[in-house]
Design an enzyme around this catalytic site. Structure first.
Site, PDB file in Angstrom:
ATOM      1  N   CYS A   6      69.264 -27.757  45.629  1.00 20.31           N
ATOM      2  CA  CYS A   6      69.151 -29.144  46.591  1.00 20.31           C
ATOM      3  C   CYS A   6      68.099 -29.685  46.297  1.00 20.31           C
ATOM      4  O   CYS A   6      67.795 -30.841  46.193  1.00 20.31           O
ATOM      5  CB  CYS A   6      69.650 -28.939  47.857  1.00 20.31           C
ATOM      6  SG  CYS A   6      71.209 -27.707  47.996  1.00 20.31           S
TER       7      CYS A   6
ATOM      8  N   THR B 123      78.669 -28.667  52.974  1.00 15.88           N
ATOM      9  CA  THR B 123      77.966 -29.848  53.785  1.00 15.88           C
ATOM     10  C   THR B 123      78.942 -30.698  54.503  1.00 15.88           C
ATOM     11  O   THR B 123      78.281 -30.995  55.806  1.00 15.88           O
ATOM     12  CB  THR B 123      77.504 -30.893  52.705  1.00 15.88           C
ATOM     13  OG1 THR B 123      76.714 -30.206  51.585  1.00 15.88           O
ATOM     14  CG2 THR B 123      76.912 -32.152  53.039  1.00 15.88           C
TER      15      THR B 123
ATOM     16  N   ASN C 129      69.722 -19.551  52.050  1.00 16.23           N
ATOM     17  CA  ASN C 129      69.821 -19.793  50.727  1.00 16.23           C
ATOM     18  C   ASN C 129      68.543 -19.452  49.969  1.00 16.23           C
ATOM     19  O   ASN C 129      68.714 -18.871  48.787  1.00 16.23           O
ATOM     20  CB  ASN C 129      70.321 -20.954  50.384  1.00 16.23           C
ATOM     21  CG  ASN C 129      69.641 -22.115  51.381  1.00 16.23           C
ATOM     22  OD1 ASN C 129      69.520 -21.935  52.323  1.00 16.23           O
ATOM     23  ND2 ASN C 129      69.391 -23.247  50.719  1.00 16.23           N
TER      24      ASN C 129
HETATM   25  N1  PLP Z   1      74.628 -24.663  53.616  1.00 14.51           N
HETATM   26  C1  PLP Z   1      73.837 -23.725  52.869  1.00 14.51           C
HETATM   27  C2  PLP Z   1      73.184 -22.348  53.339  1.00 14.51           C
HETATM   28  C3  PLP Z   1      73.849 -23.856  51.325  1.00 14.51           C
HETATM   29  O1  PLP Z   1      73.290 -22.915  50.778  1.00 14.51           O
HETATM   30  C4  PLP Z   1      74.528 -24.694  50.822  1.00 14.51           C
HETATM   31  C5  PLP Z   1      74.681 -25.007  49.198  1.00 14.51           C
HETATM   32  O2  PLP Z   1      73.727 -24.546  48.606  1.00 14.51           O
HETATM   33  C6  PLP Z   1      75.346 -25.716  51.737  1.00 14.51           C
HETATM   34  C7  PLP Z   1      75.271 -25.519  53.072  1.00 14.51           C
HETATM   35  C8  PLP Z   1      76.148 -26.867  51.237  1.00 14.51           C
HETATM   36  O3  PLP Z   1      77.398 -26.480  50.375  1.00 14.51           O
HETATM   37  P1  PLP Z   1      78.119 -27.306  49.696  1.00 14.51           P
HETATM   38  O4  PLP Z   1      77.577 -27.090  48.419  1.00 14.51           O
HETATM   39  O5  PLP Z   1      79.516 -26.627  49.515  1.00 14.51           O
HETATM   40  O6  PLP Z   1      78.192 -28.707  50.051  1.00 14.51           O
END
Ligand code: PLP
Length: 377
Positions: free
Chosen positions: A323, A71, A149
């Site tokens: 999320c 993030t 994701n």
């Molecule tokens: N981007 C994608 C494609 C993700 O799947 C995720 C988390 O699921 C993130 C960003 C965010 O990563 P983090 O959990 O390390 O903040």
């Protein structure tokens, strides 16, 4: 039997990572910015970790900015590159980006940037003609994820990169789901910036990095003591960085065996589910998808209800994106692929990782037909 098939949400840290991290939590505990011996020892560990990460990317160590995860890396890439570019105030993102990118673009929009959102086809592949139509010589940044994701689709990064390069537009990719599974050679990919998150490939949660080509200016988001060459202030977490480097190397070394192994397991899972579960449909591309990623909709039955049934059979999976798990809204990704909100709410995702094997696939294939039938009532 307990079956964990939610590696896209998070993967357990690898034993080698924990072993490598332990000395940095117990013995090498200095601040890597301190000038004394204790600090210099920590700095040596940090430098080695940064170099090891850069090695996997085929990049220079100084181009790697260590962050608190995906993030933060996405926020820094999108905001940092957009704000540092004097040529314009125009951003292009895909419709299926993670909120870490989409919400950052929206925040910039509130600050006066223009944002064009490029759609995808039914398989989740970016509409390249639509990209061509919105790209401008003064576009500040294009951000398109490497792999999604929720539906696993892998984007044609080289084709997107060629379009950006022709106009001199910086290209960022969110490689959070791809890292550990797909090639991260940044020169071959043709990208200018790449985000990754350690807990998706066997490192620690709360750790990640942004790679930015040295020629691309980046304005910091976190202001302070000027660590990470002024690009990310805050005392750098050496232990997490060491863990990230070890996990990334292990994944890179294992890739030649792991990709065909996970792809075979994934394909057996997909074919089996489609053959045995009534009303099942695959989401995402059939072949251009992450090796361990199988995602479905089940006509007429809520994804959360299927999850509860499957969990009662000892299987942990997800309804799409961790999320969005708290939200009643249908997934923006599935809507972008053309599914109705009703169908999108039936999504279930199984994601395999390095510890997954045939027994996990067998367990899903044994339990899912009855679970979906029970969920239908
Ligand atoms: N981007 C994608 C494609 C993700 O799947 C995720 C988390 O699921 C993130 C960003 C965010 O990563 P983090 O959990 O390390 O903040």
């Amino acid at each position: 039997m307990s079956v964990y098939l939610d590696h896209a949400a998070t993967s357990p840290p690898r034993r080698e990572v924990l072993e490598a991290v332990w000395p940095y939590l117990t013995q090498v505990t200095g601040n890597p910015s301190s000038a004394h011996e204790v600090g210099r020892t920590a700095r040596a560990g940090l430098d080695a970790a940064r170099a090891a990460i850069a090695d996997v990317l085929g990049a220079r160590p100084g181009e790697v900015v260590l962050t608190s995860g995906g993030t933060e890396a996405d926020n820094l890439a999108v905001t940092g590159i957009a704000r540092a570019d004097p040529r314009g105030r125009h951003l292009v993102v895909s419709a299926i980006e993670h909120p870490a990118v989409l919400e950052t673009a929206k925040a910039l929009q509130r600050d006066g940037f223009t944002v064009d959102v490029v759609g995808v086809d039914a398989d989740g592949l970016l509409d390249l003609d639509a990209l061509d139509a919105v790209l401008r010589p003064d576009t500040t940044l294009v951000s398109v994820m490497y792999a999604n994701n929720e539906i696993g689709t892998v984007q044609p990064l080289a084709e997107i990169a060629a379009r950006c390069r022709a106009l001199g537009v910086p290209f960022h990719t969110d490689a959070v789901q791809a890292a550990g599974h797909l090639d991260l050679d940044v020169a071959a990919l043709g990208v200018d910036a790449l985000s990754a998150s350690a807990h998706k490939f066997g490192g620690l949660r709360g750790a990640g990095f942004l790679w930015v080509r040295s020629a691309v200016p980046l304005e910091p988001v976190l202001h302070g003591g000027g660590q990470e060459r002024g690009r990310r202030s805050g005392t750098t977490d050496v232990a997490s960085a060491v863990g990230t480097a070890v996990a990334l190397h292990l994944a890179a070394q294992a890739r030649a065996q792991e990709v065909p192994r996970l792809t075979a397991l994934r394909d057996r899972l997909i074919d089996g589910v489609l053959a045995t579960v009534e009303g099942a449909a695959l989401t995402g591309h059939r072949t251009r998808r992450l090796p361990g990623h199988a995602s479905f909709t089940f006509a007429g039955v809520g994804g959360e209800t299927v999850l509860a049934e499957v969990e009662a059979a000892g299987i942990t999976c997800s309804s799409g994106s961790a999320c969005a798990a708290d939200s009643d809204d249908a997934s923006h990704v599935l809507l972008a692929t053309g599914l109705s909100a009703d169908v999108a709410r039936t999504a279930v995702r199984f994601t395999l990782g390095h510890g997954s094997g045939d027994a996990d696939v067998d367990a899903v294939l044994a339990a899912l037909p009855a679970a979906v039938a029970a969920a239908r009532g």
